[in-house]
Design an enzyme around this catalytic site. Structure first.
Site, PDB file in Angstrom:
ATOM      1  N   HIS A   1     -12.314   1.260   1.560  1.00  0.00           N
ATOM      2  CA  HIS A   1     -11.935   1.137   0.153  1.00  0.00           C
ATOM      3  C   HIS A   1     -11.044  -0.074  -0.097  1.00  0.00           C
ATOM      4  CE1 HIS A   1     -13.573   5.044  -0.587  1.00  0.00           C
ATOM      5  NE2 HIS A   1     -12.670   5.691   0.101  1.00  0.00           N
TER       6      HIS A   1
ATOM      7  N   HIS B   1      -6.389   6.169   1.241  1.00  0.00           N
ATOM      8  CA  HIS B   1      -6.885   6.338   2.605  1.00  0.00           C
ATOM      9  C   HIS B   1      -7.961   5.293   2.882  1.00  0.00           C
ATOM     10  CE1 HIS B   1      -9.879   8.488   0.199  1.00  0.00           C
ATOM     11  NE2 HIS B   1     -10.734   8.268   1.184  1.00  0.00           N
TER      12      HIS B   1
ATOM     13  N   LYS C   1     -18.833   2.061   3.341  1.00  0.00           N
ATOM     14  CA  LYS C   1     -19.116   2.664   2.035  1.00  0.00           C
ATOM     15  C   LYS C   1     -17.821   2.822   1.252  1.00  0.00           C
ATOM     16  CE  LYS C   1     -19.152   7.312   4.095  1.00  0.00           C
ATOM     17  NZ  LYS C   1     -18.051   7.917   3.338  1.00  0.00           N
TER      18      LYS C   1
ATOM     19  N   ASP D   1     -17.688   8.653   9.465  1.00  0.00           N
ATOM     20  CA  ASP D   1     -16.267   8.506   9.096  1.00  0.00           C
ATOM     21  C   ASP D   1     -15.277   9.087  10.114  1.00  0.00           C
ATOM     22  OD1 ASP D   1     -17.493   7.506   6.860  1.00  0.00           O
ATOM     23  OD2 ASP D   1     -16.600   8.920   5.449  1.00  0.00           O
TER      24      ASP D   1
ATOM     25  N   HIS E   1      -8.384   1.714  -5.172  1.00  0.00           N
ATOM     26  CA  HIS E   1      -9.708   2.279  -5.435  1.00  0.00           C
ATOM     27  C   HIS E   1      -9.634   3.392  -6.474  1.00  0.00           C
ATOM     28  CE1 HIS E   1     -13.504   4.475  -4.530  1.00  0.00           C
ATOM     29  NE2 HIS E   1     -13.942   3.251  -4.326  1.00  0.00           N
TER      30      HIS E   1
ATOM     31  N   CYS F   1     -18.316  14.048   3.081  1.00  0.00           N
ATOM     32  CA  CYS F   1     -19.172  12.919   3.442  1.00  0.00           C
ATOM     33  C   CYS F   1     -20.354  13.314   4.320  1.00  0.00           C
ATOM     34  CB  CYS F   1     -18.339  11.828   4.101  1.00  0.00           C
ATOM     35  SG  CYS F   1     -17.110  11.122   2.961  1.00  0.00           S
TER      36      CYS F   1
ATOM     37  N   ASP G   1     -15.557   4.691   5.762  1.00  0.00           N
ATOM     38  CA  ASP G   1     -14.968   4.549   4.441  1.00  0.00           C
ATOM     39  C   ASP G   1     -14.192   3.234   4.443  1.00  0.00           C
ATOM     40  OD1 ASP G   1     -15.586   6.476   2.582  1.00  0.00           O
ATOM     41  OD2 ASP G   1     -13.659   7.476   2.645  1.00  0.00           O
TER      42      ASP G   1
END
Length: 210
Positions: free
Chosen positions: A56, A89, A114, A16, A60, A159, A54
């Site tokens: 999203h 984010h 993810k 990330d 989310h 994470c 990440d």
């Protein structure tokens, strides 16, 4: 002298390193951009490099804006357990979701996205927050014959830690490169994360030991 390279049974997992988590981002990790040069160097040492993102969907479930009356960094019980709520984010396709512009990505053999399911968060690169839905990363690494995994990136206490613990649970010998990570450290979360990683069997080292 050529750089030392780890063979096919080893992998570097870069977690990330995205604009949202770097200075100026929506969920900036203090000093998040400082890991980039070190990770770029580490990536030269490994035959197998995997990047995570990440990613999203808008709205989310982990976004505080999704829950009226809630503020970022408050916690909420969701069907899969307690969930820290975050500022919006890493929205898929946005600037924030992009990798830091100085991160060298050409070495990567795989990018794992993810947090793609609107109703479930995913700190870990291996298993989502419901602890049942996998990303497929463990199967991919096993298919390559990987036995050992080194982790670097953002954030140490979320994470990176979750990914490291799940890497151990999946049977990989697991190392976290401490100086190639940065933490949010919210209410003692960094110390707790290191304790949980140690209990899981994660080894802690610095980049000059890699």
């Amino acid at each position: 002298m050529p750089l030392k390279r780890y063979g096919a049974d080893c992998a570097l997992l870069v977690v990330d390193v995205q604009n949202s988590f770097c200075p100026g981002g929506e969920l900036a990790v203090p000093g998040g951009d400082e890991v980039v040069p070190l990770i770029n160097h580490l990536s030269l040492l490994f035959e197998n490099v995997v990047l995570t993102q990440d990613w999203h969907p808008a709205g989310h479930v982990s976004f505080a804006s999704r829950h009226p009356g809630m503020q970022p960094f408050q916690s909420l019980d969701l069907p899969y357990g307690p969930q820290t709520l975050w500022p919006d984010h890493c929205v898929a396709g946005s600037h924030g979701a992009g990798f830091h512009p100085e991160l060298e990505t050409e070495h990567a053999r795989l990018i794992v996205r993810k947090g793609v399911h609107a109703q479930v968060d995913s700190y870990s690169a291996f298993v989502e927050a419901d602890r049942a839905t996998t990303t497929g990363l463990a199967a991919y690494l096993n298919a390559l014959g990987v036995k050992k995994v080194w982790l670097a990136g953002l954030a140490t206490d979320f994470c990176v830690a979750w990914s490291a613990i799940d890497a151990c649970a999946a049977g990989f010998e697991t190392f976290v490169v401490e100086d190639a990570c940065r933490a949010i450290d919210m209410d003692g979360s960094l110390a707790e994360a290191w304790m949980e990683m140690r209990r899981a069997g994660v080894k802690r080292l610095r980049s000059d030991e890699v």
